[in-house]
Design a protein around this motif. Structure first.
Motif, PDB file in Angstrom:
ATOM      1  N   ALA A 271       0.841  -1.183   0.000  1.00  0.00           N
ATOM      2  CA  ALA A 271       0.000   0.000   0.000  1.00  0.00           C
ATOM      3  C   ALA A 271       0.881   1.239   0.000  1.00  0.00           C
ATOM      4  CB  ALA A 271      -0.908   0.002   1.222  1.00  0.00           C
ATOM      5  N   GLY A 272       0.701   2.052  -0.992  1.00  0.00           N
ATOM      6  CA  GLY A 272       1.481   3.275  -1.106  1.00  0.00           C
ATOM      7  C   GLY A 272       0.800   4.395  -0.349  1.00  0.00           C
ATOM      8  N   PRO A 273       1.248   5.599  -0.591  1.00  0.00           N
ATOM      9  CA  PRO A 273       0.619   6.731   0.078  1.00  0.00           C
ATOM     10  C   PRO A 273      -0.825   6.879  -0.402  1.00  0.00           C
ATOM     11  CG  PRO A 273       2.226   7.465  -1.560  1.00  0.00           C
ATOM     12  CD  PRO A 273       2.347   5.981  -1.452  1.00  0.00           C
ATOM     13  N   ARG A 274      -1.675   7.303   0.495  1.00  0.00           N
ATOM     14  CA  ARG A 274      -3.093   7.445   0.164  1.00  0.00           C
ATOM     15  C   ARG A 274      -3.305   8.662  -0.717  1.00  0.00           C
ATOM     16  NH1 ARG A 274      -6.139   7.677   5.430  1.00  0.00           N
ATOM     17  NH2 ARG A 274      -7.885   7.837   3.991  1.00  0.00           N
ATOM     18  N   ALA A 275      -4.320   8.595  -1.536  1.00  0.00           N
ATOM     19  CA  ALA A 275      -4.645   9.696  -2.427  1.00  0.00           C
ATOM     20  C   ALA A 275      -5.132  10.888  -1.609  1.00  0.00           C
ATOM     21  CB  ALA A 275      -5.707   9.260  -3.424  1.00  0.00           C
ATOM     22  N   ALA A 276      -4.917  12.074  -2.143  1.00  0.00           N
ATOM     23  CA  ALA A 276      -5.276  13.308  -1.427  1.00  0.00           C
ATOM     24  C   ALA A 276      -6.764  13.375  -1.147  1.00  0.00           C
ATOM     25  CB  ALA A 276      -4.826  14.519  -2.236  1.00  0.00           C
ATOM     26  N   GLN A 277      -7.587  12.912  -2.092  1.00  0.00           N
ATOM     27  CA  GLN A 277      -9.034  12.973  -1.876  1.00  0.00           C
ATOM     28  C   GLN A 277      -9.479  12.027  -0.769  1.00  0.00           C
ATOM     29  OE1 GLN A 277      -7.704  11.994  -4.797  1.00  0.00           O
ATOM     30  NE2 GLN A 277      -8.561  10.023  -5.395  1.00  0.00           N
ATOM     31  N   ASP A 278      -8.801  10.893  -0.619  1.00  0.00           N
ATOM     32  CA  ASP A 278      -9.143   9.964   0.458  1.00  0.00           C
ATOM     33  C   ASP A 278      -8.773  10.535   1.815  1.00  0.00           C
ATOM     34  OD1 ASP A 278     -10.070   8.177  -1.447  1.00  0.00           O
ATOM     35  OD2 ASP A 278      -8.149   7.123  -1.580  1.00  0.00           O
ATOM     36  N   VAL A 279      -7.630  11.173   1.875  1.00  0.00           N
ATOM     37  CA  VAL A 279      -7.200  11.801   3.125  1.00  0.00           C
ATOM     38  C   VAL A 279      -8.165  12.920   3.496  1.00  0.00           C
ATOM     39  CG1 VAL A 279      -5.359  13.158   4.206  1.00  0.00           C
ATOM     40  CG2 VAL A 279      -4.777  11.190   2.777  1.00  0.00           C
ATOM     41  N   LEU A 280      -8.536  13.732   2.509  1.00  0.00           N
ATOM     42  CA  LEU A 280      -9.469  14.833   2.750  1.00  0.00           C
ATOM     43  C   LEU A 280     -10.822  14.301   3.196  1.00  0.00           C
ATOM     44  CD1 LEU A 280     -10.156  17.857   2.621  1.00  0.00           C
ATOM     45  CD2 LEU A 280     -10.786  17.499   0.220  1.00  0.00           C
ATOM     46  N   ARG A 281     -11.335  13.260   2.531  1.00  0.00           N
ATOM     47  CA  ARG A 281     -12.638  12.683   2.889  1.00  0.00           C
ATOM     48  C   ARG A 281     -12.621  12.180   4.331  1.00  0.00           C
ATOM     49  NH1 ARG A 281     -13.172   8.968  -0.883  1.00  0.00           N
ATOM     50  NH2 ARG A 281     -14.497  10.259  -2.176  1.00  0.00           N
ATOM     51  N   ASP A 282     -11.577  11.458   4.695  1.00  0.00           N
ATOM     52  CA  ASP A 282     -11.502  10.929   6.062  1.00  0.00           C
ATOM     53  C   ASP A 282     -11.417  12.048   7.088  1.00  0.00           C
ATOM     54  OD1 ASP A 282     -11.620   8.438   4.954  1.00  0.00           O
ATOM     55  OD2 ASP A 282      -9.481   8.010   5.181  1.00  0.00           O
ATOM     56  N   ARG A 283     -10.627  13.073   6.780  1.00  0.00           N
ATOM     57  CA  ARG A 283     -10.476  14.198   7.709  1.00  0.00           C
ATOM     58  C   ARG A 283     -11.802  14.933   7.888  1.00  0.00           C
ATOM     59  NH1 ARG A 283      -9.102  19.580   7.012  1.00  0.00           N
ATOM     60  NH2 ARG A 283      -8.630  19.249   4.820  1.00  0.00           N
ATOM     61  N   LEU A 284     -12.524  15.132   6.783  1.00  0.00           N
ATOM     62  CA  LEU A 284     -13.799  15.845   6.866  1.00  0.00           C
ATOM     63  C   LEU A 284     -14.872  15.015   7.562  1.00  0.00           C
ATOM     64  CD1 LEU A 284     -13.862  17.575   3.374  1.00  0.00           C
ATOM     65  CD2 LEU A 284     -13.394  18.621   5.594  1.00  0.00           C
ATOM     66  N   LEU A 285     -14.850  13.702   7.380  1.00  0.00           N
ATOM     67  CA  LEU A 285     -15.818  12.853   8.080  1.00  0.00           C
ATOM     68  C   LEU A 285     -15.587  12.884   9.592  1.00  0.00           C
ATOM     69  CD1 LEU A 285     -16.049   9.826   5.637  1.00  0.00           C
ATOM     70  CD2 LEU A 285     -17.853  11.465   6.171  1.00  0.00           C
TER      71      LEU A 285
END
Length: 138
Positions: free
Chosen positions: A54-68
């Motif tokens: 597993a590489g670094p997570r995509a920016a949109q996934d990080v943003l989605r998790d942070r906003l949730l």
């Protein structure tokens, strides 16, 4: 002689599948599925493909998790404001804005338990995708 061979054949036909299933089950349970070590784990798989690390997570996934998480800690209005700010600051996130806003809408309904309470936080971020997420969660 013929009946003895037939009896042995029937016995094997009944016992052999049971032995094969049990040995396969025992072999799978011996694989360290959840080992706490950092060593590579052995996985039983039918395909010959090797899974990539597993590489670094995509920016949109990080943003989605942070906003949730932010939605759970505060309210959907704050999360939507930060979503708008993030898409303005990084235009590459704009194409993921609608899916993130829908996820926030579904999470808001889950948090408040009623669509009308979650809908109160709706604003025109990402073409009202938050409202469609609220509607989809009903």
């Amino acid at each position: 002689m013929n009946s003895a061979a037939r009896r042995i054949g029937r016995t094997l036909a009944l016992v052999l599948p049971v032995v094969l299933v049990l040995s396969g089950t025992l072999a799978v349970t011996r694989v360290p599925w959840a080992a706490k070590t950092t060593e590579p784990q052995v996985l039983a798989a039918a395909s010959g493909k090797v899974a990539a690390k597993a590489g670094p997570r995509a920016a949109q996934d990080v943003l989605r998790d942070r906003l949730l998480v932010e939605l759970q800690e505060e309210d959907p209005g704050v999360a939507l404001t930060h979503l708008q700010e993030a898409t303005t600051a990084r235009p590459s996130l704009a194409r993921h804005c609608a899916s993130i806003a829908r996820a926030l809408g579904r999470a808001a309904v889950a948090k408040y338990g009623a669509a009308h309470r979650a809908q109160a936080f709706s604003r025109p971020v990402c073409d009202t995708s938050f409202a469609s997420g609220v509607a989809a969660a009903q």
